[in-house]
Write a protein that holds these residues in place. Structure first.
Motif, PDB file in Angstrom:
ATOM      1  N   PHE A  55       6.982   9.946 130.633  1.00  9.76           N
ATOM      2  CA  PHE A  55       9.436   8.978 130.503  1.00  9.76           C
ATOM      3  C   PHE A  55       8.900   7.646 130.721  1.00  9.76           C
ATOM      4  N   SER A  56       8.346   7.561 131.570  1.00  3.71           N
ATOM      5  CA  SER A  56       7.816   5.997 132.144  1.00  3.71           C
ATOM      6  C   SER A  56       7.047   5.167 131.186  1.00  3.71           C
ATOM      7  N   VAL A  57       6.543   5.964 130.423  1.00  2.00           N
ATOM      8  CA  VAL A  57       5.549   4.979 129.949  1.00  2.00           C
ATOM      9  C   VAL A  57       5.360   5.122 128.387  1.00  2.00           C
ATOM     10  N   CYS A  58       6.547   6.178 127.789  1.00  2.00           N
ATOM     11  CA  CYS A  58       7.615   6.045 126.760  1.00  2.00           C
ATOM     12  C   CYS A  58       8.398   4.917 126.307  1.00  2.00           C
ATOM     13  N   GLY A  59       9.124   5.094 127.997  1.00  2.00           N
ATOM     14  CA  GLY A  59      10.055   4.253 127.908  1.00  2.00           C
ATOM     15  C   GLY A  59       9.771   2.106 127.778  1.00  2.00           C
ATOM     16  N   HIS A  60       8.610   2.300 128.833  1.00  2.00           N
ATOM     17  CA  HIS A  60       8.193   0.959 128.856  1.00  2.00           C
ATOM     18  C   HIS A  60       7.457   0.698 127.556  1.00  2.00           C
ATOM     19  N   THR A  61       6.657   1.487 126.788  1.00  2.00           N
ATOM     20  CA  THR A  61       6.226   1.023 125.363  1.00  2.00           C
ATOM     21  C   THR A  61       7.560   0.923 124.495  1.00  2.00           C
ATOM     22  N   ILE A  62       8.193   1.826 124.494  1.00  2.00           N
ATOM     23  CA  ILE A  62       9.260   1.710 123.597  1.00  2.00           C
ATOM     24  C   ILE A  62       9.800  -0.156 123.909  1.00  2.00           C
ATOM     25  N   ILE A  63      10.428  -0.446 125.153  1.00  2.00           N
ATOM     26  CA  ILE A  63      11.029  -1.721 124.955  1.00  2.00           C
ATOM     27  C   ILE A  63      10.156  -2.752 125.093  1.00  2.00           C
ATOM     28  N   GLY A  64       9.325  -2.452 125.148  1.00  2.00           N
ATOM     29  CA  GLY A  64       7.585  -3.279 124.924  1.00  2.00           C
ATOM     30  C   GLY A  64       7.958  -4.032 123.242  1.00  2.00           C
ATOM     31  N   LEU A  65       8.113  -2.792 122.680  1.00  2.00           N
ATOM     32  CA  LEU A  65       8.174  -3.146 121.210  1.00  2.00           C
ATOM     33  C   LEU A  65       9.090  -3.123 120.539  1.00  2.00           C
ATOM     34  N   GLU A  66      10.346  -2.825 120.777  1.00  2.00           N
ATOM     35  CA  GLU A  66      11.399  -3.971 121.241  1.00  2.00           C
ATOM     36  C   GLU A  66      11.720  -5.462 120.921  1.00  2.00           C
ATOM     37  N   PHE A  67      11.162  -5.541 122.293  1.00  2.00           N
ATOM     38  CA  PHE A  67      11.222  -7.384 122.952  1.00  2.00           C
ATOM     39  C   PHE A  67      10.253  -8.046 121.690  1.00  2.00           C
ATOM     40  N   HIS A  68       9.076  -7.860 121.444  1.00  2.00           N
ATOM     41  CA  HIS A  68       8.496  -7.773 120.543  1.00  2.00           C
ATOM     42  C   HIS A  68       8.227  -8.280 119.043  1.00  2.00           C
ATOM     43  N   SER A  69       9.556  -7.800 118.958  1.00  2.00           N
ATOM     44  CA  SER A  69       9.986  -7.723 117.749  1.00  2.00           C
ATOM     45  C   SER A  69      11.066  -8.040 117.347  1.00  2.00           C
ATOM     46  N   ASN A  70      12.133  -8.234 118.259  1.00  2.00           N
ATOM     47  CA  ASN A  70      13.559  -9.053 118.570  1.00  2.00           C
ATOM     48  C   ASN A  70      12.601 -10.306 118.614  1.00  2.00           C
ATOM     49  N   LEU A  71      11.496 -10.914 119.469  1.00  2.00           N
ATOM     50  CA  LEU A  71      10.673 -11.828 119.424  1.00  2.00           C
ATOM     51  C   LEU A  71      10.408 -12.421 118.109  1.00  2.00           C
ATOM     52  N   GLN A  72      10.060 -12.116 117.247  1.00  2.00           N
ATOM     53  CA  GLN A  72       9.134 -12.140 115.645  1.00  2.00           C
ATOM     54  C   GLN A  72      10.065 -12.633 115.415  1.00  2.00           C
ATOM     55  N   ASN A  73      12.040 -12.476 115.360  1.00  2.00           N
ATOM     56  CA  ASN A  73      12.786 -12.001 114.696  1.00  2.00           C
ATOM     57  C   ASN A  73      12.945 -13.934 114.873  1.00  2.00           C
ATOM     58  N   GLU A  74      13.771 -13.825 115.993  1.00  2.00           N
ATOM     59  CA  GLU A  74      13.752 -15.188 116.446  1.00  2.00           C
ATOM     60  C   GLU A  74      12.898 -15.873 116.483  1.00  2.00           C
ATOM     61  N   PHE A  75      11.634 -15.729 116.336  1.00  2.00           N
ATOM     62  CA  PHE A  75      10.691 -16.764 115.861  1.00  2.00           C
ATOM     63  C   PHE A  75      11.235 -17.120 114.265  1.00  2.00           C
ATOM     64  N   GLU A  76      11.090 -16.048 113.470  1.00  2.00           N
ATOM     65  CA  GLU A  76      11.275 -16.622 112.129  1.00  2.00           C
ATOM     66  C   GLU A  76      12.508 -17.243 111.973  1.00  2.00           C
TER      67      GLU A  76
END
Length: 470
Positions: free
Chosen positions: A20-41
């Motif tokens: 759960f820890s690995v999955c949680g950190h992975t999901i949060i990381g992916l969500e963060f990078h997705s949001n960051l790319q949207n903000e870059f756009e």
């Protein structure tokens, strides 16, 4: 040593929490990078808006030729661009990255490469004490002058969301560990409790409690293991019981044998001493001599039967084709004097067949059975000897209508030295060896000896010979 329960519990908890820890950190990381790319756009879109607005403002500014740096600064200072997120924050630098103008307190990002191609956008992140910004740097020409434009798009919310999710994950992981731990604890107990019971039963069984068994619930692997243990325990207990019975029979055999030897020897010594040391009448001498003779004959009979038993245990019988009718008549001739003394009739009804057997041993069996029937009968009774062919082999039967055998004594009548009526047996010269000898002879012929009896109604003994040829 760590128990199975603890191994299962800790292993599942560790794997679950780590997963759960690995999955949680992975999901949060992916969500963060997705949001960051949207903000870059979004930041890049504002960068285009800034370039167009600044170019338009310069174009509308009266000037001759290429606009001067002071003129560009004046235009940049006066320009105001409104967006959905508020006023656009930006900075303008010359081609050497010297600041010309800015409308924000955010320090210019100097991490952009110096060799950007014209109209190429470069995205980066910078931060001050309280905010994070998506910075878009673009190299462009405004009215012929090369400048660098940087616009700052506030992305603090993206980082706050990431931190908030990590905080929630840090709270959820311990709670999840507690919940999963409780569930695993229950399931581990359900799995290991039958194993503990089985282990406890094995320990008690090893200590000598051979009656210990495990209660079987369900049909899983542990239940089948318990079932196998119970089956093994049944077999071991059965074998141990048989061994105990064999030891007891051996002890009884030794005790009875010693007693059976002692009784006739005592009588012989006593009567002999009286004959030797006292003056007796002729009648008394005859009487004492008769006692000595009878006890001697009983001792001789006992010794002979013991010898027969020993021979039967060590040798295989020699089987030859024999006529059953001839064998029965021979037995009748042998027992006739004994039966005549007690006024007992012998009725022979035997089907004539040729059977492979040891005639001497079978004759011994039939004589023993008829002699037993004689001892149980009274004067004038009839003893029957029958023989018939069956699908299993050839069956001999000896039947009498005498005293019979009690239900208590019936299971033990084929044991060595066992006598249902000891006083009557000894009086008639018995030693309790006859049926035991008959049983062993039957087993040597691949058959069995069965005794059916009721008190005061009589006894029927069946003797089956399995190997037969007609």
């Amino acid at each position: 040593m760590m128990s199975v329960f603890l191994k299962i519990f800790l292993s599942v908890i560790t794997v679950t929490v780590l997963s759960f820890s690995v999955c949680g950190h992975t999901i949060i990381g992916l969500e963060f990078h997705s949001n960051l790319q949207n903000e870059f756009e979004n930041s890049k879109s504002e960068s285009i808006t800034l370039r167009n607005a600044l170019a338009t403002a310069v174009y509308n500014q009266p000037h001759n030729g290429e606009i001067s740096l002071s003129g560009l600064k004046k235009v940049a200072n006066n320009i105001k661009i409104s967006t959905a997120s508020g006023d656009l924050q930006f900075a303008v630098s010359d081609e050497d990255y010297n600041l010309i103008s800015k409308n924000t307190n955010v320090l210019p990002d100097d991490t952009a490469p110096k060799n950007l191609e014209n109209e190429t956008q470069y995205s980066s992140v910078c931060a001050d004490e309280n905010h994070y910004y998506a910075v878009t740097t673009v190299k462009t020409a405004i009215d012929g002058r090369i400048v660098y434009l940087q616009n700052y798009f506030d992305i603090t919310g993206v980082f706050e969301q990431k931190n908030r999710l990590y905080f929630i994950l840090q709270i959820l992981l311990p709670a999840l560990a507690v919940v999963i731990g409780g569930v695993i604890f229950v399931f581990s107990k359900l799995i290991t409790t039958p194993i503990k019971k089985l282990s406890s039963a094995e320990m008690e069984f090893a200590k000598g409690d051979f009656s210990k068994r495990v209660k079987i619930k369900g049909s899983d692997e542990v239940s089948r293991l318990s079932e196998n243990f119970n089956f093994m325990a049944d077999k071991i207990e059965e074998n141990i019981t048989e061994l105990k019975d064999a030891v007891k029979r051996q002890e009884d055999f030794s005790g009875n044998f010693a007693h059976e030897l002692k009784t006739p020897l005592t009588s012989i010594i006593g009567y002999s001493d009286m004959l030797r040391s006292k003056k007796l009448s002729q009648e008394e001498q005859f009487c004492y001599a008769d006692y000595i003779f009878k006890e001697g004959k009983r001792l001789e009979s006992l010794s002979k039967k013991l010898m027969d038993m020993m021979v039967l245990k060590n040798e295989k019988s020699d089987l030859n084709p024999v006529s059953t009718k001839y064998l029965a008549e021979s037995v009748g001739d042998s027992v006739q004097p004994l039966l005549a003394e007690d006024n007992i009739n012998l009725l022979i009804n035997v089907d004539d067949c040729i059977v492979s057997l040891d005639s001497d041993l079978i004759k011994t069996v039939l004589i023993n059975l008829i002699d037993n029937a004689r001892k149980a009968s009274k004067s004038g009774d009839t003893v029957e000897l029958a023989g018939s062919s069956t699908y299993e082999g050839y069956l001999f039967e000896v039947k009498d209508y005498g005293t019979g055998i009690s239900e208590e004594d019936l299971p033990r009548v084929t044991e060595e030295f066992y006598m249902a009526d000891k006083s009557r047996a000894r009086k008639q010269g018995g030693a309790g060896m006859g049926l035991a000898l008959c049983k062993k002879i039957a087993e040597m012929h691949g058959g069995e000896l069965k005794v059916h009896s009721k008190q005061n109604e009589g006894t029927r003994v069946e003797f089956l010979i399995r190997e037969e040829s007609k």
